[in-house]
Write a protein that holds these residues in place. Structure first.
Motif, PDB file in Angstrom:
ATOM      1  N   UNK A 144       0.772  -1.265  -0.032  1.00  0.00           N
ATOM      2  CA  UNK A 144      -0.155  -0.224  -0.216  1.00  0.00           C
ATOM      3  C   UNK A 144       0.647   1.410  -0.056  1.00  0.00           C
ATOM      4  N   UNK A 145       2.119   1.244   0.746  1.00  0.00           N
ATOM      5  CA  UNK A 145       2.783   2.318   0.825  1.00  0.00           C
ATOM      6  C   UNK A 145       3.321   2.654  -0.695  1.00  0.00           C
ATOM      7  N   UNK A 146       3.910   1.370  -1.285  1.00  0.00           N
ATOM      8  CA  UNK A 146       4.234   1.773  -2.694  1.00  0.00           C
ATOM      9  C   UNK A 146       3.417   2.209  -3.544  1.00  0.00           C
ATOM     10  N   UNK A 147       2.290   1.730  -3.470  1.00  0.00           N
ATOM     11  CA  UNK A 147       1.085   2.194  -4.315  1.00  0.00           C
ATOM     12  C   UNK A 147       0.584   3.516  -4.178  1.00  0.00           C
ATOM     13  N   UNK A 148       0.770   4.161  -2.809  1.00  0.00           N
ATOM     14  CA  UNK A 148       0.625   5.438  -2.568  1.00  0.00           C
ATOM     15  C   UNK A 148       1.552   6.197  -3.083  1.00  0.00           C
ATOM     16  N   UNK A 149       2.991   5.880  -3.108  1.00  0.00           N
ATOM     17  CA  UNK A 149       4.089   6.627  -3.327  1.00  0.00           C
ATOM     18  C   UNK A 149       3.853   6.568  -5.015  1.00  0.00           C
ATOM     19  N   UNK A 150       3.403   5.491  -5.526  1.00  0.00           N
ATOM     20  CA  UNK A 150       3.344   5.584  -7.175  1.00  0.00           C
ATOM     21  C   UNK A 150       2.311   6.645  -7.604  1.00  0.00           C
ATOM     22  N   UNK A 151       1.129   6.833  -6.903  1.00  0.00           N
ATOM     23  CA  UNK A 151       0.127   7.822  -7.162  1.00  0.00           C
ATOM     24  C   UNK A 151       0.570   9.218  -6.876  1.00  0.00           C
ATOM     25  N   UNK A 152       1.247   9.370  -6.002  1.00  0.00           N
ATOM     26  CA  UNK A 152       1.955  10.764  -5.722  1.00  0.00           C
ATOM     27  C   UNK A 152       2.868  11.092  -6.782  1.00  0.00           C
ATOM     28  N   UNK A 153       3.370  10.013  -7.356  1.00  0.00           N
ATOM     29  CA  UNK A 153       4.528  10.315  -8.530  1.00  0.00           C
ATOM     30  C   UNK A 153       3.715  11.087  -9.587  1.00  0.00           C
ATOM     31  N   UNK A 154       2.471  10.858  -9.953  1.00  0.00           N
ATOM     32  CA  UNK A 154       1.679  11.514 -10.652  1.00  0.00           C
ATOM     33  C   UNK A 154       1.560  13.023 -10.767  1.00  0.00           C
ATOM     34  N   UNK A 155       1.693  13.446  -9.342  1.00  0.00           N
ATOM     35  CA  UNK A 155       1.256  14.806  -9.267  1.00  0.00           C
ATOM     36  C   UNK A 155       2.677  15.667  -8.560  1.00  0.00           C
ATOM     37  N   UNK A 156       3.767  14.783  -8.407  1.00  0.00           N
ATOM     38  CA  UNK A 156       4.722  15.455  -7.602  1.00  0.00           C
ATOM     39  C   UNK A 156       5.128  16.667  -8.598  1.00  0.00           C
ATOM     40  N   UNK A 157       5.550  16.711  -9.768  1.00  0.00           N
ATOM     41  CA  UNK A 157       5.618  17.510 -10.710  1.00  0.00           C
ATOM     42  C   UNK A 157       5.055  18.887 -10.629  1.00  0.00           C
ATOM     43  N   UNK A 158       3.958  18.721 -10.188  1.00  0.00           N
ATOM     44  CA  UNK A 158       2.981  20.094 -10.059  1.00  0.00           C
ATOM     45  C   UNK A 158       2.914  20.521  -8.565  1.00  0.00           C
ATOM     46  N   UNK A 159       3.606  19.863  -7.791  1.00  0.00           N
ATOM     47  CA  UNK A 159       3.420  20.578  -6.279  1.00  0.00           C
ATOM     48  C   UNK A 159       4.602  21.412  -6.085  1.00  0.00           C
ATOM     49  N   UNK A 160       4.230  22.640  -5.995  1.00  0.00           N
ATOM     50  CA  UNK A 160       5.236  23.697  -5.522  1.00  0.00           C
ATOM     51  C   UNK A 160       5.631  23.812  -4.135  1.00  0.00           C
ATOM     52  N   UNK A 161       5.016  23.116  -3.193  1.00  0.00           N
ATOM     53  CA  UNK A 161       5.557  23.372  -1.875  1.00  0.00           C
ATOM     54  C   UNK A 161       4.791  21.980  -1.343  1.00  0.00           C
ATOM     55  N   UNK A 162       5.432  21.273  -0.460  1.00  0.00           N
ATOM     56  CA  UNK A 162       4.760  20.326   0.699  1.00  0.00           C
ATOM     57  C   UNK A 162       4.845  20.947   1.693  1.00  0.00           C
ATOM     58  N   UNK A 163       3.454  21.253   2.225  1.00  0.00           N
ATOM     59  CA  UNK A 163       3.618  21.810   3.642  1.00  0.00           C
ATOM     60  C   UNK A 163       3.890  21.299   4.666  1.00  0.00           C
ATOM     61  N   UNK A 164       4.454  21.862   5.599  1.00  0.00           N
ATOM     62  CA  UNK A 164       5.263  21.133   6.901  1.00  0.00           C
ATOM     63  C   UNK A 164       4.840  21.667   8.324  1.00  0.00           C
ATOM     64  N   UNK A 165       4.166  22.879   8.193  1.00  0.00           N
ATOM     65  CA  UNK A 165       3.799  23.427   9.512  1.00  0.00           C
ATOM     66  C   UNK A 165       2.353  23.966   9.341  1.00  0.00           C
ATOM     67  N   UNK A 166       1.405  23.743  10.527  1.00  0.00           N
ATOM     68  CA  UNK A 166       0.073  23.618  10.495  1.00  0.00           C
ATOM     69  C   UNK A 166      -0.526  24.974   9.826  1.00  0.00           C
ATOM     70  N   UNK A 167       0.053  26.163   9.845  1.00  0.00           N
ATOM     71  CA  UNK A 167      -0.647  27.319   9.098  1.00  0.00           C
ATOM     72  C   UNK A 167      -0.278  27.478   7.750  1.00  0.00           C
TER      73      UNK A 167
END
Length: 185
Positions: A22-45
């Protein structure tokens, strides 16, 4: 991982446990959108601010942060389908100097009217759904404990997350390591 699995068609009831497949499957799915992500948020605000700045079109976010922004007039909409629930615990230290008073305080905070006031002040509801009788009517549909919203959420599997793996790490630590390694590549 959970959102990626849901996006890949995994039913909410089948998300846990997060096996290696499932982790492999999730990361493979995330590969599809990774190039379009400008920032992965790390703080709650960050997620709310990124939405307001129009750097994000949608995101996950802590409900209290979203409620605060909505109450300040931010043009946002909350969606509960597939939301993950984070749990907050009030605890009493065994043998603590004020254990009896802490227990009284927790009982007080969980009274319906007090819980409603706490929710209005923080944006985070406690477990007492009787509090839904007391906040302003426009707030009730936005709360996670509203039965209509709660029914759409995914509950965490805390026992699985905290279980130790053969290497001594928790399952949660392992998932975090996989996530960080994926992000770094």
């Amino acid at each position: 991982m959970l959102f990626a699995l849901m996006a890949d068609g995994v039913a909410n009831k089948d998300l846990w446990p997060l096996t290696e497949d499932k982790i492999d499957r999730a990361l493979k799915k995330l590969d599809e959108i990774k190039p379009a992500i400008t920032k992965w948020w790390t703080a709650g605000g960050e997620p709310i601010q990124l939405l307001i700045n129009r750097e994000y079109a949608m995101t996950s976010a802590f409900d209290g942060r979203a409620l605060a922004a909505l109450q300040q007039g931010a043009p946002l909409r909350m969606v509960w389908d597939g939301a993950t629930m984070g749990l907050t615990y009030w605890t009493v230290l065994k043998g603590g100097p004020n254990s009896e008073n802490v227990q009284k305080f927790i009982a007080f905070v969980n009274r319906a009217q007090i819980a409603a006031a706490f929710t209005q002040g923080t944006g985070y509801p406690g477990p007492n759904i009787d509090q839904l009788k007391y906040p302003p009517a426009d707030l009730v549909p936005l709360l996670s404990i509203n039965p209509d919203n709660a029914a759409k959420t995914v509950q965490p599997d805390i026992p699985w997350s905290l279980a130790k793996r053969p290497d001594g790490k928790t399952n949660w630590d392992h998932v975090q390591e996989r996530w960080l390694a994926w992000r770094a590549r």
